[in-house]
Design a protein around this motif. Structure first.
Motif, PDB file in Angstrom:
ATOM      1  N   GLU A 182       6.067 -43.300   1.372  1.00 59.18           N
ATOM      2  CA  GLU A 182       6.832 -43.601   1.474  1.00 59.18           C
ATOM      3  C   GLU A 182       7.754 -45.052   1.612  1.00 59.18           C
ATOM      4  OE1 GLU A 182       7.328 -41.499   5.128  1.00 59.18           O
ATOM      5  OE2 GLU A 182       7.360 -39.727   4.468  1.00 59.18           O
ATOM      6  N   ARG A 183       6.703 -46.262   2.100  1.00 51.92           N
ATOM      7  CA  ARG A 183       6.840 -47.208   1.750  1.00 51.92           C
ATOM      8  C   ARG A 183       6.773 -47.955   0.490  1.00 51.92           C
ATOM      9  NH1 ARG A 183       3.378 -48.395   7.195  1.00 51.92           N
ATOM     10  NH2 ARG A 183       1.416 -48.425   6.521  1.00 51.92           N
ATOM     11  N   GLY A 184       5.870 -47.479  -0.419  1.00 53.85           N
ATOM     12  CA  GLY A 184       5.102 -48.151  -0.712  1.00 53.85           C
ATOM     13  C   GLY A 184       4.187 -48.745  -1.543  1.00 53.85           C
ATOM     14  N   TYR A 185       3.354 -48.887  -0.243  1.00 53.73           N
ATOM     15  CA  TYR A 185       2.306 -49.468  -0.474  1.00 53.73           C
ATOM     16  C   TYR A 185       0.759 -49.600   1.182  1.00 53.73           C
ATOM     17  CZ  TYR A 185       4.902 -52.677   3.389  1.00 53.73           C
ATOM     18  OH  TYR A 185       5.057 -52.750   4.710  1.00 53.73           O
ATOM     19  N   LEU A 186       0.076 -49.104   0.933  1.00 48.43           N
ATOM     20  CA  LEU A 186      -1.080 -49.003   2.160  1.00 48.43           C
ATOM     21  C   LEU A 186      -1.113 -49.347   2.608  1.00 48.43           C
ATOM     22  CD1 LEU A 186      -2.749 -45.938   2.948  1.00 48.43           C
ATOM     23  CD2 LEU A 186      -4.523 -47.303   1.758  1.00 48.43           C
ATOM     24  N   GLN A 187      -1.841 -50.113   4.227  1.00 48.05           N
ATOM     25  CA  GLN A 187      -2.164 -51.514   4.819  1.00 48.05           C
ATOM     26  C   GLN A 187      -2.750 -50.688   6.104  1.00 48.05           C
ATOM     27  OE1 GLN A 187       1.512 -53.443   5.863  1.00 48.05           O
ATOM     28  NE2 GLN A 187       1.829 -51.850   7.641  1.00 48.05           N
ATOM     29  N   GLY A 188      -2.962 -51.148   6.545  1.00 49.32           N
ATOM     30  CA  GLY A 188      -4.376 -50.980   8.062  1.00 49.32           C
ATOM     31  C   GLY A 188      -3.020 -51.338   9.163  1.00 49.32           C
ATOM     32  N   ASP A 189      -2.602 -50.205   9.801  1.00 49.10           N
ATOM     33  CA  ASP A 189      -1.763 -50.211  10.520  1.00 49.10           C
ATOM     34  C   ASP A 189      -2.397 -50.555  12.199  1.00 49.10           C
ATOM     35  OD1 ASP A 189      -0.157 -49.655  13.157  1.00 49.10           O
ATOM     36  OD2 ASP A 189       1.193 -48.535  11.746  1.00 49.10           O
ATOM     37  N   PRO A 190      -2.588 -51.371  13.356  1.00 46.40           N
ATOM     38  CA  PRO A 190      -3.453 -51.694  14.048  1.00 46.40           C
ATOM     39  C   PRO A 190      -3.183 -50.389  15.194  1.00 46.40           C
ATOM     40  CG  PRO A 190      -1.809 -53.614  14.171  1.00 46.40           C
ATOM     41  CD  PRO A 190      -1.255 -52.695  12.676  1.00 46.40           C
ATOM     42  N   HIS A 191      -1.997 -49.843  14.986  1.00 45.45           N
ATOM     43  CA  HIS A 191      -1.959 -48.750  15.946  1.00 45.45           C
ATOM     44  C   HIS A 191      -2.693 -46.893  15.651  1.00 45.45           C
ATOM     45  CE1 HIS A 191       2.115 -51.071  16.617  1.00 45.45           C
ATOM     46  NE2 HIS A 191       1.731 -50.051  17.566  1.00 45.45           N
ATOM     47  N   TYR A 192      -3.222 -46.853  14.316  1.00 52.68           N
ATOM     48  CA  TYR A 192      -3.872 -46.360  13.577  1.00 52.68           C
ATOM     49  C   TYR A 192      -5.750 -45.989  13.479  1.00 52.68           C
ATOM     50  CZ  TYR A 192       0.523 -44.018  13.482  1.00 52.68           C
ATOM     51  OH  TYR A 192       1.784 -43.093  13.598  1.00 52.68           O
ATOM     52  N   ALA A 193      -6.179 -47.569  14.118  1.00 58.05           N
ATOM     53  CA  ALA A 193      -7.485 -48.617  13.753  1.00 58.05           C
ATOM     54  C   ALA A 193      -8.275 -47.508  14.454  1.00 58.05           C
ATOM     55  CB  ALA A 193      -7.267 -49.896  14.458  1.00 58.05           C
ATOM     56  N   MET A 194      -9.358 -47.277  13.832  1.00 59.04           N
ATOM     57  CA  MET A 194     -10.358 -46.681  15.339  1.00 59.04           C
ATOM     58  C   MET A 194     -10.639 -47.091  16.449  1.00 59.04           C
ATOM     59  SD  MET A 194     -14.039 -47.685  13.147  1.00 59.04           S
ATOM     60  CE  MET A 194     -15.464 -47.087  14.490  1.00 59.04           C
ATOM     61  N   PHE A 195     -10.456 -48.485  16.780  1.00 62.08           N
ATOM     62  CA  PHE A 195     -10.633 -49.044  17.656  1.00 62.08           C
ATOM     63  C   PHE A 195      -9.802 -48.665  19.406  1.00 62.08           C
ATOM     64  CE2 PHE A 195      -9.203 -52.918  15.474  1.00 62.08           C
ATOM     65  CZ  PHE A 195      -8.384 -52.878  15.591  1.00 62.08           C
ATOM     66  N   ASN A 196      -9.004 -47.709  18.666  1.00 63.91           N
ATOM     67  CA  ASN A 196      -7.692 -47.212  19.538  1.00 63.91           C
ATOM     68  C   ASN A 196      -8.753 -45.711  20.140  1.00 63.91           C
ATOM     69  OD1 ASN A 196      -6.361 -49.240  19.209  1.00 63.91           O
ATOM     70  ND2 ASN A 196      -4.937 -48.193  17.467  1.00 63.91           N
ATOM     71  N   GLY A 204      -7.240 -66.551   1.617  1.00 62.55           N
ATOM     72  CA  GLY A 204      -5.657 -66.958   1.923  1.00 62.55           C
ATOM     73  C   GLY A 204      -4.717 -66.149   1.781  1.00 62.55           C
ATOM     74  N   ILE A 205      -4.726 -65.087   2.496  1.00 61.91           N
ATOM     75  CA  ILE A 205      -3.081 -63.965   2.340  1.00 61.91           C
ATOM     76  C   ILE A 205      -3.279 -63.378   3.480  1.00 61.91           C
ATOM     77  CG2 ILE A 205      -2.562 -62.096   1.650  1.00 61.91           C
ATOM     78  CD1 ILE A 205      -4.139 -61.934  -0.794  1.00 61.91           C
ATOM     79  N   PRO A 206      -2.157 -63.754   4.570  1.00 64.45           N
ATOM     80  CA  PRO A 206      -1.662 -63.516   6.011  1.00 64.45           C
ATOM     81  C   PRO A 206      -1.906 -61.692   5.841  1.00 64.45           C
ATOM     82  CG  PRO A 206       0.514 -64.746   4.845  1.00 64.45           C
ATOM     83  CD  PRO A 206      -0.785 -64.847   3.830  1.00 64.45           C
ATOM     84  N   LEU A 207      -2.333 -60.942   7.244  1.00 59.96           N
ATOM     85  CA  LEU A 207      -2.446 -60.052   7.210  1.00 59.96           C
ATOM     86  C   LEU A 207      -1.055 -59.863   8.477  1.00 59.96           C
ATOM     87  CD1 LEU A 207      -5.676 -60.526   6.857  1.00 59.96           C
ATOM     88  CD2 LEU A 207      -4.899 -58.189   7.424  1.00 59.96           C
ATOM     89  N   ASN A 208      -0.579 -60.299   8.784  1.00 59.42           N
ATOM     90  CA  ASN A 208       0.847 -60.200   9.915  1.00 59.42           C
ATOM     91  C   ASN A 208       0.029 -60.029  10.872  1.00 59.42           C
ATOM     92  OD1 ASN A 208       2.074 -62.152   8.247  1.00 59.42           O
ATOM     93  ND2 ASN A 208       2.706 -60.669   6.294  1.00 59.42           N
TER      94      ASN A 208
END
Length: 219
Positions: free
Chosen positions: A18-32, A55-59
């Motif tokens: 839907e959004r055009g890219y895959l990222q590591g969303d903190p809301h779905y991290a295993m440590f939750n 040198g790339i921020p993860l924001n």
């Protein structure tokens, strides 16, 4: 550029479409999940290392984990028994990927010091946290990892790769799967998957961004 593979939940893949890219969303991290909270500092440390070394921020997000070999889906325990997911074959630029040794990464997860020699592992002295944290940086030193396992006659290093996010135009193929359990039925299914993969019956589906209209239901 290099070819890598990453296992992802079906829902994460749908969001990526839907959004055009895959990222590591903190809301779905295993440590939750209950019982895994103590892993969060390790993942926060990897975020810091990625931002400093690449040198790339993860924001506020977490990197996406990848491997350089296609996973054995016959063993299960990839995304949780019974869960549906996908294995993405991706092509990534080398300068955006951070490489580390997979087995030594577990020292970071366990908040343990990664000593320089086997003799140091036998010490009864407890190192301070600053020493422990600094020692983890050895997982990024492939020469150190290769030398250490050679001197100790242990298994050769296995490397993992992280990237800030995966753009869908970097996805080359998709293989849907359903994660297996340790039950005897799933063990038989696992053997069937391995045989099918070796015979070429189990293949990833070529993926072309902008031509893909949705995710095929996993049977």
């Amino acid at each position: 550029m290099g070819i890598y593979y990453t296992c992802q939940h079906e829902d994460a893949w749908k969001v990526a479409l839907e959004r055009g890219y895959l990222q590591g969303d903190p809301h779905y991290a295993m440590f939750n999940d209950e019982g895994f909270e103590f892993f969060k500092p390790a993942y926060d440390w990897m975020v810091e290392q990625y931002e400093q070394r690449v040198g790339i921020p993860l924001n506020g997000n977490y990197p996406v984990w990848c491997r350089d070999e296609f996973p054995d889906l016959g063993t299960g325990k990839r995304i949780g028994s019974g869960n549906k997911g996908v294995v993405l074959t991706i092509e990534l630029p080398d300068d955006e990927v951070l490489v580390s040794e997979f087995s030594y990464w577990h020292f970071v997860l366990g908040n343990s010091a990664l000593y320089d020699t086997a003799e140091e592992f036998d010490t009864e002295e407890e190192p301070d946290q600053a020493y422990i944290t600094k020692s983890w940086e050895r997982i990024f030193d492939s020469e150190w990892c290769e030398t250490f396992v050679r001197n100790q006659s242990t298994a050769p290093p296995t490397y993992q790769y992280v990237i800030h996010r995966i753009e869908l135009h970097q996805v080359r193929a998709v293989m849907p799967f359903q994660d297996l359990s340790d039950s005897w039925v799933d063990r038989i299914r696992g053997l069937g998957w391995r045989l099918g993969y070796r015979l070429g019956c189990k293949k990833s589906i070529p993926f072309h961004w902008r031509e893909q209209t949705g995710l095929k239901e996993i049977s």
